[in-house]
Design an enzyme around this catalytic site. Sequence first.
Site, PDB file in Angstrom:
ATOM      1  N   ASP A 113       0.844  -1.202   0.000  1.00  0.00           N
ATOM      2  CA  ASP A 113       0.000   0.000   0.000  1.00  0.00           C
ATOM      3  C   ASP A 113       0.876   1.247   0.000  1.00  0.00           C
ATOM      4  OD1 ASP A 113      -2.340   1.428  -0.023  1.00  0.00           O
ATOM      5  OD2 ASP A 113      -2.857   1.070   2.079  1.00  0.00           O
ATOM      6  N   GLY A 114       0.345   2.316  -0.578  1.00  0.00           N
ATOM      7  CA  GLY A 114       1.049   3.600  -0.549  1.00  0.00           C
ATOM      8  C   GLY A 114       1.640   4.021  -1.887  1.00  0.00           C
ATOM      9  N   ASN A 115       1.325   3.293  -2.957  1.00  0.00           N
ATOM     10  CA  ASN A 115       1.852   3.679  -4.277  1.00  0.00           C
ATOM     11  C   ASN A 115       1.407   5.085  -4.669  1.00  0.00           C
ATOM     12  OD1 ASN A 115       2.847   1.104  -4.447  1.00  0.00           O
ATOM     13  ND2 ASN A 115       1.424   0.399  -6.023  1.00  0.00           N
ATOM     14  N   ARG A 160       0.382   7.590  -2.717  1.00  0.00           N
ATOM     15  CA  ARG A 160       0.990   8.635  -1.883  1.00  0.00           C
ATOM     16  C   ARG A 160       2.460   8.848  -2.239  1.00  0.00           C
ATOM     17  NH1 ARG A 160      -1.251   6.056   3.417  1.00  0.00           N
ATOM     18  NH2 ARG A 160      -1.856   4.496   1.853  1.00  0.00           N
ATOM     19  N   ARG A 169     -12.027   2.462  -8.291  1.00  0.00           N
ATOM     20  CA  ARG A 169     -11.093   3.557  -8.601  1.00  0.00           C
ATOM     21  C   ARG A 169     -11.411   4.139  -9.986  1.00  0.00           C
ATOM     22  NH1 ARG A 169      -5.320   2.436  -5.830  1.00  0.00           N
ATOM     23  NH2 ARG A 169      -6.161   1.750  -3.827  1.00  0.00           N
ATOM     24  N   ARG A 180      -0.336   9.041 -10.186  1.00  0.00           N
ATOM     25  CA  ARG A 180      -0.436   7.828  -9.347  1.00  0.00           C
ATOM     26  C   ARG A 180       0.138   6.595 -10.055  1.00  0.00           C
ATOM     27  NH1 ARG A 180      -3.817   7.586  -5.038  1.00  0.00           N
ATOM     28  NH2 ARG A 180      -4.211   5.387  -5.428  1.00  0.00           N
ATOM     29  N   ARG A 191      -5.332  -1.851   8.699  1.00  0.00           N
ATOM     30  CA  ARG A 191      -6.574  -2.610   8.512  1.00  0.00           C
ATOM     31  C   ARG A 191      -6.295  -3.694   7.482  1.00  0.00           C
ATOM     32  NH1 ARG A 191      -7.612   2.639   6.657  1.00  0.00           N
ATOM     33  NH2 ARG A 191      -7.178   2.843   4.436  1.00  0.00           N
ATOM     34  N   GLU A 223     -12.554  -4.495  -4.358  1.00  0.00           N
ATOM     35  CA  GLU A 223     -13.038  -3.125  -4.170  1.00  0.00           C
ATOM     36  C   GLU A 223     -12.290  -2.115  -5.051  1.00  0.00           C
ATOM     37  OE1 GLU A 223     -12.449  -5.270  -1.536  1.00  0.00           O
ATOM     38  OE2 GLU A 223     -14.604  -5.606  -1.326  1.00  0.00           O
ATOM     39  N   ASN A 224     -11.126  -2.515  -5.557  1.00  0.00           N
ATOM     40  CA  ASN A 224     -10.315  -1.562  -6.332  1.00  0.00           C
ATOM     41  C   ASN A 224     -10.934  -1.180  -7.684  1.00  0.00           C
ATOM     42  OD1 ASN A 224      -7.130  -2.814  -5.066  1.00  0.00           O
ATOM     43  ND2 ASN A 224      -8.263  -0.995  -4.438  1.00  0.00           N
TER      44      ASN A 224
HETATM   45  C1  IPE Z   1      -5.758  -2.699  -0.206  1.00  0.00           C
HETATM   46  O1  IPE Z   1      -5.310  -1.422  -0.441  1.00  0.00           O
HETATM   47  C2  IPE Z   1      -5.817  -3.464  -1.481  1.00  0.00           C
HETATM   48  C3  IPE Z   1      -4.534  -3.771  -2.092  1.00  0.00           C
HETATM   49  C4  IPE Z   1      -3.362  -3.532  -1.575  1.00  0.00           C
HETATM   50  C5  IPE Z   1      -4.602  -4.424  -3.381  1.00  0.00           C
HETATM   51  P1  IPE Z   1      -6.317  -0.193  -0.638  1.00  0.00           P
HETATM   52  O2  IPE Z   1      -5.465   1.015  -0.682  1.00  0.00           O
HETATM   53  O3  IPE Z   1      -7.193  -0.449  -1.787  1.00  0.00           O
HETATM   54  O4  IPE Z   1      -7.191  -0.289   0.698  1.00  0.00           O
HETATM   55  P2  IPE Z   1      -8.039   0.811   1.454  1.00  0.00           P
HETATM   56  O5  IPE Z   1      -9.042   1.315   0.462  1.00  0.00           O
HETATM   57  O6  IPE Z   1      -7.091   1.884   1.871  1.00  0.00           O
HETATM   58  O7  IPE Z   1      -8.640   0.104   2.614  1.00  0.00           O
HETATM   59  C1  IPE Z   2      -1.492   0.148  -3.369  1.00  0.00           C
HETATM   60  O1  IPE Z   2      -1.279   1.518  -3.447  1.00  0.00           O
HETATM   61  C2  IPE Z   2      -1.722  -0.482  -4.716  1.00  0.00           C
HETATM   62  C3  IPE Z   2      -3.104  -0.907  -4.965  1.00  0.00           C
HETATM   63  C4  IPE Z   2      -4.078  -0.920  -4.110  1.00  0.00           C
HETATM   64  C5  IPE Z   2      -3.406  -1.350  -6.323  1.00  0.00           C
HETATM   65  P1  IPE Z   2      -2.477   2.558  -3.446  1.00  0.00           P
HETATM   66  O2  IPE Z   2      -2.856   2.850  -4.865  1.00  0.00           O
HETATM   67  O3  IPE Z   2      -3.585   2.099  -2.582  1.00  0.00           O
HETATM   68  O4  IPE Z   2      -1.767   3.837  -2.821  1.00  0.00           O
HETATM   69  P2  IPE Z   2      -2.396   4.888  -1.814  1.00  0.00           P
HETATM   70  O5  IPE Z   2      -2.980   4.123  -0.681  1.00  0.00           O
HETATM   71  O6  IPE Z   2      -3.436   5.640  -2.592  1.00  0.00           O
HETATM   72  O7  IPE Z   2      -1.245   5.743  -1.421  1.00  0.00           O
HETATM   73 MG    MG Z   3      -4.079   2.393  -0.637  1.00  0.00          MG
END
Ligand code: IPE
Ligand code: IPE
Ligand code: MG
Length: 235
Positions: free
Chosen positions: A15-17, A19, A66, A28, A189, A62-63
């Site tokens: 997570d955090g790509n 940001r 986006r 992003r 979480r 859930e992604n």
């Molecule tokens: C969880 O990350 C899903 C993956 C890493 C693929 P998200 O960034 O989608 O989760 P939430 O929305 O912050 O809970």
């Molecule tokens: C995790 O990074 C990758 C995926 C869920 C696909 P995010 O895209 O959720 O990065 P943040 O949470 O917005 O920084």
């Molecule tokens: Mg995320």
Amino acid sequence: MENLNIPQHVAIILDGNGRWAKKRHLPRNMGHRQGSKVVEQIIEDAHDLGIKYLTVYAFSTENWKRPQDEVNALMKLLRDYLKTCIKRANKNNMKVRVIGDITGLSEDLQEKIIELEKASKDNTGINFTIALNYGSRDEMVRAMRHMAEDLENGNLSKDAITEEVFKGYLDTKELPDPDLMIRTSGEERLSNFMLWQLAYTEFYFTDVLWPDFNKKELIKAIEYYNGRDRRFGGI
Ligand code: IPE
Ligand code: IPE
Ligand code: MG
């Protein structure tokens, strides 16, 4: 580093790509691109450390919520990744599996995934699992449907249902439960990841954003794991 007890199965919520990219005033998608490179590197690092199973959560059920252009970019990254993955899997003796509902992905991706799993199935090195269009609740509902089918056609009887039997209907049926779960970027979480499988797993949270994660951070997580006293309900 010496004498570290290495967890057999490490699961990562990367997570955090987004940001990471934002901090650099980049789109992003650049964060996702860098994040996918880090996945490549971490597979090698995990293998070097003696980890037998590495599972990463790459795209959740859930992604899909986006923006369409971000979803498209993620699917393109996945397509590029799968293209080179068969070669890499065989070079590194890596066995690749996908968990999640792949029927929700485009047909060409489904074909690539099946091809990749088949091509790497006899490899004996690290077991690398990618969770794609994965949601734990969805996985359990699919398992339930499949069980109901088997009950209906007489392949399963109600009294035969045990935890072990239920596990056999999950996407993770071939995998041991994770010993260590890592989530990057400061969120604490599960976001619908492996709710059944993580019942006794140790959790490690770090503020490091996924594109900045590296072997040193992985070792830190393992050191944390080594400091835990695992009990599984005993004393
Ligand atoms: C969880 O990350 C899903 C993956 C890493 C693929 P998200 O960034 O989608 O989760 P939430 O929305 O912050 O809970
Ligand atoms: C995790 O990074 C990758 C995926 C869920 C696909 P995010 O895209 O959720 O990065 P943040 O949470 O917005 O920084
Ligand atoms: Mg995320």
